[in-house]
Every structure is written in structure tokens, then in C-alpha cells.
Design a protein around this motif. Structure first.
Motif, mmCIF file in Angstrom:
data_model
loop_
_atom_site.group_PDB
_atom_site.id
_atom_site.type_symbol
_atom_site.label_atom_id
_atom_site.label_comp_id
_atom_site.label_asym_id
_atom_site.label_seq_id
_atom_site.Cartn_x
_atom_site.Cartn_y
_atom_site.Cartn_z
ATOM 1 N N VAL A 8 -2.412 -31.834 -31.904
ATOM 2 C CA VAL A 8 -2.154 -32.874 -30.903
ATOM 3 C C VAL A 8 -0.897 -32.527 -30.114
ATOM 4 N N TRP A 9 0.134 -32.048 -30.793
ATOM 5 C CA TRP A 9 1.378 -31.660 -30.122
ATOM 6 C C TRP A 9 1.156 -30.449 -29.218
ATOM 7 N N LEU A 347 -8.696 -36.920 -34.929
ATOM 8 C CA LEU A 347 -7.794 -36.674 -33.807
ATOM 9 C C LEU A 347 -7.486 -35.188 -33.638
ATOM 10 N N SER A 348 -7.334 -34.457 -34.739
ATOM 11 C CA SER A 348 -7.074 -33.019 -34.647
ATOM 12 C C SER A 348 -8.276 -32.283 -34.064
ATOM 13 N N LEU A 352 -8.340 -30.196 -30.542
ATOM 14 C CA LEU A 352 -8.792 -28.806 -30.468
ATOM 15 C C LEU A 352 -9.887 -28.643 -29.418
ATOM 16 N N SER A 353 -10.863 -29.546 -29.420
ATOM 17 C CA SER A 353 -11.949 -29.443 -28.434
ATOM 18 C C SER A 353 -11.412 -29.641 -27.022
ATOM 19 N N GLY A 354 -10.480 -30.581 -26.840
ATOM 20 C CA GLY A 354 -9.879 -30.789 -25.520
ATOM 21 C C GLY A 354 -9.114 -29.571 -25.061
ATOM 22 N N LEU A 355 -8.378 -28.948 -25.968
ATOM 23 C CA LEU A 355 -7.602 -27.751 -25.628
ATOM 24 C C LEU A 355 -8.511 -26.609 -25.199
ATOM 25 N N ILE A 356 -9.607 -26.407 -25.911
ATOM 26 C CA ILE A 356 -10.553 -25.332 -25.570
ATOM 27 C C ILE A 356 -11.151 -25.560 -24.185
ATOM 28 N N ILE A 357 -11.561 -26.794 -23.918
ATOM 29 C CA ILE A 357 -12.175 -27.110 -22.619
ATOM 30 C C ILE A 357 -11.178 -26.914 -21.487
#
Length: 837
Positions: A8-9, A347-348, A352-357
Motif C-alpha cells: 500500500v505504501w 488491501l495488499s 499490487l493489482s493497482g500498481l501493476i495496472i
């Protein structure tokens, strides 16, 4: 200090870098270095805790790097292609690339090509004109020129009427027109450029011819495409076309066969999310398969590998939408956690999925689908448990309701920002429909699979899907008849959204310190944030409708006027420009629609708005008090009164337009020279036409309106030409003061102004209007010309522009400025041109 959820950070640092894309790289680099030094100092001191800090907080060292990465990725994405400088609107060229996706739209194909090389033709189109390039150099110079005309593009969209059977992975050469995507030029208008930038598509190409260069293809991808086409064909065979279109969107992510009426019905009922491949599909398929293999005693590792392979294949088959991408990543994390014996953290996995996208496509951060998909997960993860603690009710109904409320709280500002309105009954409809959507998904896939083997079996199994979809339609139509179906608010300002989420964050962080009553009070306050105070200004916006006119005026008395609304070069201008503008401003009703004359470039969009209204003279309404009255707002713009020019001779277009208005329950009024509309302190005076005069053309009887608000004066001239202009000049010269009349909305003559702050230049800037005598009389400070870029009429004319320059009037042309917004309190005036990043 205990910092949990490092992913998240890391995502937060990356998002901060995306948000600061406008800041120079040197400043970003300096900030990143300072952050790194502060982290290192904190981890190094004191010596006693050094090893523990490095063990538990090493991820903090990644934060400055992710911050820099976010800044760099966003700037790379926003950097234009080198080809942008070679042309303005469109250019002829040859494109060679690899076929990545095929979409059959019925009458034409849409192809997606990747890794493209583009060679421009010797005949190039720049500024809508062909420029011949002379090539009389030596052979060496010709080769150099050829190399200079080759450009590269990561992804292109190709439109072709060819029905040849291409395969995924083929190398194709396309000859045709390469076009830039259009940027939004009005508030609320769809930004084609930004949307395709988000998908990393550089240009669109209208293909004249396609050549197959390499027949090799990707076997696996082509197999998935064939399966998809087979299922589409089967659904068309075993279901009525209406339900087949819905199912194709739900299961295969293909909206080509989705009927517009059904799409609108689902949207206005708040269940359009079921028409897209979502986390529900992926979770349902993936977990069902995973549990089935576990029951078959498949080892955990192979179970995970098989399940992940299947859901990834399904993602490829459905073109990997944002919600699909998110769900696939989160499901992979879930299965991997089970295999390695770790705890799954929602949440983790979301981070992770948001970061990849976002690393793949940073502009997804402004995509409604991305924000709604992740907002729903955040609502379920953070607010749902809090509501369960504060309201510990043991009821299945409450379980579904609190989940819906949690999602709604987080996503409400996103919905208003992108869609401007709230389906009032959406929570109730979703609670009725969602429980059975899983049955539809499983039955549809099973029926499609069985139909591939034996069609009658598929037809039998699809019966349940057919009745459930009919039930969905019935629920939506029932809700459509209920009062207040849709609450139109408009796009909220940034400060309101910030205030809203600030309160939400406080509710999440301090819920333990708040009692139930206080929590409910703060939740209720969230809705008040979006209530806008009365604005005592007069606002006039000249929309960019291409070659046409469209003017929206809102008065301090909350009366909305639409003066003309049409275009000769923008298709469906009412649906795609007028309606979005009105909705983004929270306008559901047009109190007075004024038609200056009956040319299509002034009425086509207004006609579309009227046609979308419910017919109020049907046999079902004739005995009702609602007969002959306009409908209430239910998603379509409602016109209450139509004002037409009062003339002696009415052509067929005039009569048909008049009859259409009456059939929709619109009150039809007529205006002529000498009539006024008194709207509080705003006075609208008609200077033309004369009801007793016969006119040779539509332009000749074009309505001219003088708008006065305190010291502010505006003159709207429609398509007035020399004949009518002479009459207006004579009228302005002989004006004498007369008292206001107050007996009706349209009253007898009041004196208009003679010197004007703003002139809407007649007939799109034609040389045959707005002559010297007229300009010397009205002396406009600003002259606004509404016309389309590269129009065939040559508007605005050079002679006209010269006449405006001679009187020192500032000229604003809508195809250059976009929509022109004028706001005044009657004393001061503010003019803004529309600019969207």
C-alpha cells in the motif's frame, strides 16, 4: 512504530509521482534524493534498532524509486508521437504492423495493430489541404527522405469494411488515412484523445486497402479468438437478439450487439456494471474451478497453476479490461497465498493489482472503470467491517445492504464526476439482481459450451438465462416508472470531492471514538456537500458544435435557455455535445428552447433531444392529467417550452418540428419583433423577424435577440444576412424608451441596448453578413464566431474578420477556443475558453 501493508505504501509513492507529473524532473529527482536520505538516516539511528529496522522496514527504500518511476512513466505516456508534428488532422500513409485484436462490428471490422511502422505518402494532407512534395533529388537523397518519412507507433486502431479472414499475429500493411483522435472542446464531451491515450493507441486509420504480408499467426491467441467468435454466434442463434447482445457483453466483453435502448436502461437503473467483465466473473470462474479441482484431489500447486492459466486465458479472450485485470491479479495472489501457506490480505492484493495496472498504463488513474472497480474493493475492505461493528444486525438483508452502502459511499463522488447523476433506486435494484447474476454467468458458459457440441442442448440450458434477463428488464422498467428515478447533480468541483473524502477518511480512522448517532450524522452530511448554492450570475456558454450554433444561457432566476442547437458536420450533436454539457452542469430541464430558424445546423441537436423525450399524446395518456405535458426528468433532457419565430410562411421543416414538440407535450410559443422576455433582471428583446413580412429564405427571418442584464449587453444574431440585418439596423436607430410590461412571459416591446459587450457573429462568420454599418452601431467588445474547422464554406470569411479588426473587436472562434463561457454579475464580465488537459 509498526508499518503494515508495504504494498500500500509503495502504491502511494507511485501515485504521488503520477500526481506530480507537471513538476520538472530535476525537482522530482531532488525530492526523491532527500526522501531517500531521510529514510536512511532514520533507519541508521539509533544503532540499537538498526538491524530490526532494516528487517521490517526495508521496503521504505523503494518509496523514492517508485515516486520517481511514477513521474517518469506519466511523462512518457503524455509525450506525443513524433508523427504528431507531421500533420494536423489527417494524413495519407501506409502502416505495417502485427494484428493483435479483431472486433467484428457487423458492417465493418475494427483491427488493433501493434509495433507499427508508418510511411507517409508523397501526397500529404496537412490542415485539410494536400501539399505535393517534389522529389527531384539524387537517389541517395530520395532514400534519406524516405527514411525521414518513416515513423513508429506502439498501437493503432484500424477501421475497414473488408471481411477477409485475418488471424491474430498476421503482419498486415494498411493503406489509408491516418487520423488524430479528437480532444474534448466542451464541458462533459467525451475526450476521444485522452481515452485512446489511456489505451496507448496513437491514431486511428480508415483503411482503403489491406495487404497480408506474413501469414504466420499466434496459435493460442487465435484459438481464443475463434472460441469467442463461436460463442457469439451461438448466443445469437439460441437467444433473441436483445438478450444475446446483453449476454455477449456480460460473458465475452463484446458490446457490438448490445442494443442502445437496453444499455441506456441498465445505465439509468444503476446496473450497467453487470454488462462488463468484472471481478465477479473472474472470482466466480476461478474459485469454482479451484474448488472443483480440490475436490478431485489435484495437488495444490497444480491446482493453482491450472486455475491461473484458465482465468488468464479468459482475461485474454475478453480483452483484459481494468476490472478483469484487477480481479485476475487478486485471484492469483489469493491462490498463491494458499499454495505457499501465507495469509491473503485484501488491501495488499488490491494495491499490487493497482500498481501493476498503473505501471502498464498510468492514465488509468483517471479512468472511471479503474476508479469504480478499486473504489468498490476499498469500500468493502474498509467501511463494510465498520458498519458491521456499529450496526451489528444479524440479517442477510442487512449483509447485502451494508455492502452496497459501503461501496456507494466510496464511489459516489466518482459516479458524479464521470456520470453527473445518481440512479436513486440502484441499491435496491442491485440487491434484487446481483444474487442471480452468478447463475446467469455459470449457465451461459455451460450452455455455450454444450451448444458447441449439440445445439439443442445449449438451447435448453439457456432458457433460465433468458427468463432471468427478462426479469432484469422488467425490474428496470418498473423502477423507470417510479418518481425520482434519477437524481441529476452535475459534476462536483474539486474542493467538494476533497471535503467529501476527508470526512470519509475521518470516519474510517476515528470510528471507535464515534457513537452510532454521530456516525449517522456525519454520513448524512456527506450528501449535503454536493448541494450547490444559488448563483446570482448570468452565464452564457457558446458551445463548439462544429459547423453550427449551440448556446446555453442560465439566468440568476435559475431559468435555462437553449438558443439553437445543431450542426452540419458533427453527427448526433445533441446526444454527444448538448446533452453531456447540460448534464455536467446539472441541467435536466430546458425552460425555453429558442429556434432562430429552421436550418439543420441550428436544429438537428435540439431535435435529437426532443425525440428522446417520451411521447405525451399516446392513447395511454389521453385520459390522464399528464397528457400534453412534458415528462419529468428520468435521464433524458426535458424541454418545457419551445419558442419559434413568428412568420407568415412556414415550410415543411418548420411544421414537422412544431408537430414534434407538441407530440412531446412541449408548450410552443412564437416570438417576433417587439416581444420581450422578462426574467428577473434579465431582459431578452426580440429585434427580428417582423411577423407581417414575407421572407425569401430561412436566414432572412432568423431571430435576433438582445439580452440585457444590468450593464451587460449581448446580441445573438442567428444566421442573419444582409436583408434582415438592414431591418435590424433601422430598428436600432429608431428605438425609443418604453416601460416594461409584466403581464406575461413574452411581453410587449422594451428598449434593448445599442452598444454590446458581446456579439454572436451572424451566419458563422460569413462575408455576407455583419457589415460596417451594423458593426459601427453595435460596437461589440468581443465577437464570437461559431463554425467548424476546415468547413467547406470558408467560414469565417477574411472580409468579415477585417471588418471586426477595424472596430478593434476581440474575435473568438469556437474551433480554436472550444466552448466559450461568459459569466457576469451585470457589472463585471469574465470570459473563459474551454481547455481540457
Amino acid at each position: 512504530m509498526n508499518i503494515r501493508r508495504p504494498l500500500v505504501w509503495i502504491l502511494a509513492a507511485y501515485l504521488a509521482g503520477l500526481a506530480m507529473y507537471r513538476v520538472g524532473f530535476n525537482w522530482i529527482l531532488l525530492l526523491g534524493i532527500i526522501c531517500m536520505l531521510l529514510i536512511l538516516i532514520w533507519m541508521w539511528l539509533p544503532v540499537v534498532n538498526r538491524r530490526k529496522k532494516f528487517r521490517y522496514y526495508y521496503f521504505l527504500l523503494f518509496l523514492p524509486f517508485m515516486f520517481l518511476l511514477g513521474h517518469v512513466r506519466m511523462n512518457l505516456v503524455l509525450t506525443g508521437n513524433a508523427l504528431d508534428k507531421a500533420f494536423e488532422i489527417e494524413i495519407k500513409g501506409d502502416v505495417t504492423g502485427q494484428l493483435a485484436m479483431i472486433q467484428d462490428k457487423g458492417e465493418y471490422l475494427v483491427l488493433t495493430l501493434i509495433n507499427n511502422s508508418i510511411m507517409l505518402k508523397q501526397e500529404q494532407r496537412n490542415n485539410n489541404q494536400f501539399i505535393s512534395i517534389q522529389t527531384k533529388q539524387t537517389q541517395t537523397k530520395q532514400t534519406q527522405t524516405k527514411q525521414q518519412n518513416i515513423y513508429y507507433s506502439k498501437k493503432l486502431t484500424i477501421y475497414t469494411s473488408s471481411k477477409n479472414q485475418y488471424k491474430i499475429g498476421n503482419i498486415l500493411t494498411i493503406s489509408g488515412k491516418i487520423k488524430k483522435f479528437q480532444k474534448a472542446s466542451n464541458p462533459g464531451q467525451f475526450n476521444e484523445y485522452l481515452y485512446n491515450k489511456m489505451l496507448q493507441i496513437d491514431y486511428k486509420v480508415n483503411a482503403d486497402s489491406i495487404s497480408l504480408i506474413d501469414e504466420d499467426y499466434k496459435t493460442f491467441n487465435q484459438m481464443l479468438h475463434t472460441i469467442k467468435e463461436r460463442f457469439l454466434h451461438i448466443y445469437q442463434q439460441i437467444l433473441p437478439s436483445k438478450n444475446a447482445g446483453i449476454l455477449s457483453a456480460m460473458i465475452l466483453g463484446d458490446v457490438s450487439f448490445l442494443e442502445p435502448d437496453m444499455k441506456e436502461l441498465y445505465q439509468q437503473s444503476g446496473i450497467s456494471h453487470i454488462l462488463a467483465i468484472s471481478g465477479l466473473h473472474i472470482s466466480l470462474l476461478g474459485l469454482s474451478l479451484y474448488r472443483l479441482l480440490r475436490r478431485l484431489h489435484v495437488p495444490a500447486f497444480f491446482n493453482g497453476v491450472i486455475s491461473i492459466f484458465i482465468i488468464c486465458s479468459y482475461g485474454i479472450l475478453t480483452n483484459f479490461s481494468v476490472s478483469t485485470n484487477r480481479a485476475v491479479v487478486m485471484l492469483i495472489v489469493f491462490m498463491t497465498a494458499g499454495v505457499v501457506g501465507r495469509t491473503y490480505d485484501l488491501l495488499s492484493a488490491t494495491a499490487l493489482s493497482g500498481l501493476i495496472i498503473l505501471i502498464q498504463s498510468p492514465l488509468q488513474i483517471i479512468n472511471a472503470g479503474f476508479l469504480l472497480s478499486f473504489g468498490a474493493i476499498i469500500g468493502m475492505a474498509l467501511l463494510n467491517p465498520i458498519l458491521a461493528l456499529l450496526f451489528p444486525l444479524k440479517s442477510k438483508l442487512w449483509e447485502g445492504l451494508k455492502t452496497s452502502i459501503s461501496i456507494q459511499i466510496i464511489t459516489l463522488p466518482i459516479i458524479l464526476y464521470f456520470f453527473y447523476e445518481i440512479p436513486t433506486y440502484s441499491i435496491m435494484i442491485n440487491m434484487i439482481i446481483l444474487p442471480s447474476s452468478a447463475i446467469i454467468i455459470l449457465l451461459a458458459i455451460l450452455a455455450g459450451t454444450c451448444a458447441c457440441i449439440w445445439l439443442p442442448l445449449g438451447s435448453f440450458l439457456i432458457g433460465g438465462v433468458h427468463y432471468l434477463l427478462n426479469f432484469y428488464e422488467g425490474v428496470c422498467k418498473l423502477a423507470a416508472k417510479m418518481p425520482g428515478r434519477t437524481l441529476l447533480i452535475g459534476r462536483p468541483e474539486a474542493f467538494r470531492i476533497i471535503a467529501y473524502y476527508s470526512i470519509v477518511v475521518l470516519l474510517i480512522l476515528f470510528y471507535k471514538r464515534l457513537n452510532r448517532k454521530c456516525y449517522i450524522l456525519l454520513l448524512s452530511f456527506l450528501l449535503i456537500i454536493f448541494v450547490k448554492p444559488n448563483d446570482l450570475s448570468l452565464k452564457v456558454e457558446f458551445l463548439d458544435v462544429g459547423q453550427g450554433d449551440g448556446i446555453v444561457m442560465s439566468t440568476p432566476a435559475k431559468t435555462t435557455y437553449l438558443i439553437d442547437g445543431g450542426s452540419s458536420d458533427v453527427s448526433k450533436v445533441g446526444i454527444y455535445r448538448l446533452k453531456p454539457y447540460l448534464k455536467v452542469n446539472g441541467i435536466g430541464y430546458i425552460d425555453y428552447a429558442v429556434v432562430t430558424h429552421m436550418d439543420s445546423d441550428h436544429i438537428s441537436g435540439m431535435k435529437e433531444l426532443m425525440e428522446a423525450m417520451e411521447d405525451r399524446n399516446t392513447k395511454y395518456l389521453k385520459k390522464s392529467k399528464q397528457a400534453g405535458k412534458p415528462e419529468s426528468y428520468k435521464g433524458n433532457i426535458v424541454i418545457r417550452n419551445l419558442i419559434l419565430p413568428d412568420i407568415l410562411e412556414k415550410d415543411d421543416t418548420y411544421k414537422e418540428f412544431e408537430a414534434l414538440a407538441l407530440s412531446k407535450g412541449i408548450n410552443v410559443l412564437y416570438i417576433k419583433k417587439g416581444d420581450t422576455i422578462n426574467d428577473g433582471e434579465v431582459r431578452i428583446t426580440c429585434l427580428h423577424p417582423n411577423a407581417d413580412v414575407g421572407y425569401n429564405s430561412r436566414n432572412a427571418y432568423s431571430t435576433v435577440l438582445s439580452v440585457t442584464y444590468k450593464d451587460f449587453n449581448l446580441l445573438l444574431t442567428g444566421d442573419l444576412e444582409e436583408e434582415g440585418e438592414t431591418l435590424v439596423v433601422n430598428e436600432l436607430k429608431k428605438l425609443t424608451e418604453k416601460p416594461y410590461a409584466t403581464d406575461s412571459k413574452i411581453n410587449k416591446y422594451n428598449q434593448p441596448a445599442q452598444k454590446y459587450d458581446i456579439l454572436k457573429v451572424a451566419h458563422h462568420g460569413s462575408n455576407n453578413s455583419t457589415f460596417e454599418e451594423f458593426l459601427k452601431l453595435v460596437e461589440p467588445m468581443y465577437s464570437i464566431i461559431s463554425c467548424g474547422k476546415g468547413n467547406s464554406y470558408g467560414h469565417p470569411g477574411k472580409e468579415l474578420l477585417n471588418r471586426l479588426n477595424q472596430i478593434d473587436s476581440d474575435v473568438i472562434i469556437t474551433y480554436e477556443s472550444g466552448a466559450v463561457a461568459v459569466k457576469t454579475d451585470g457589472m463585471r464580465m469574465e470570459i473563459k475558453e474551454y481547455v481540457e488537459d
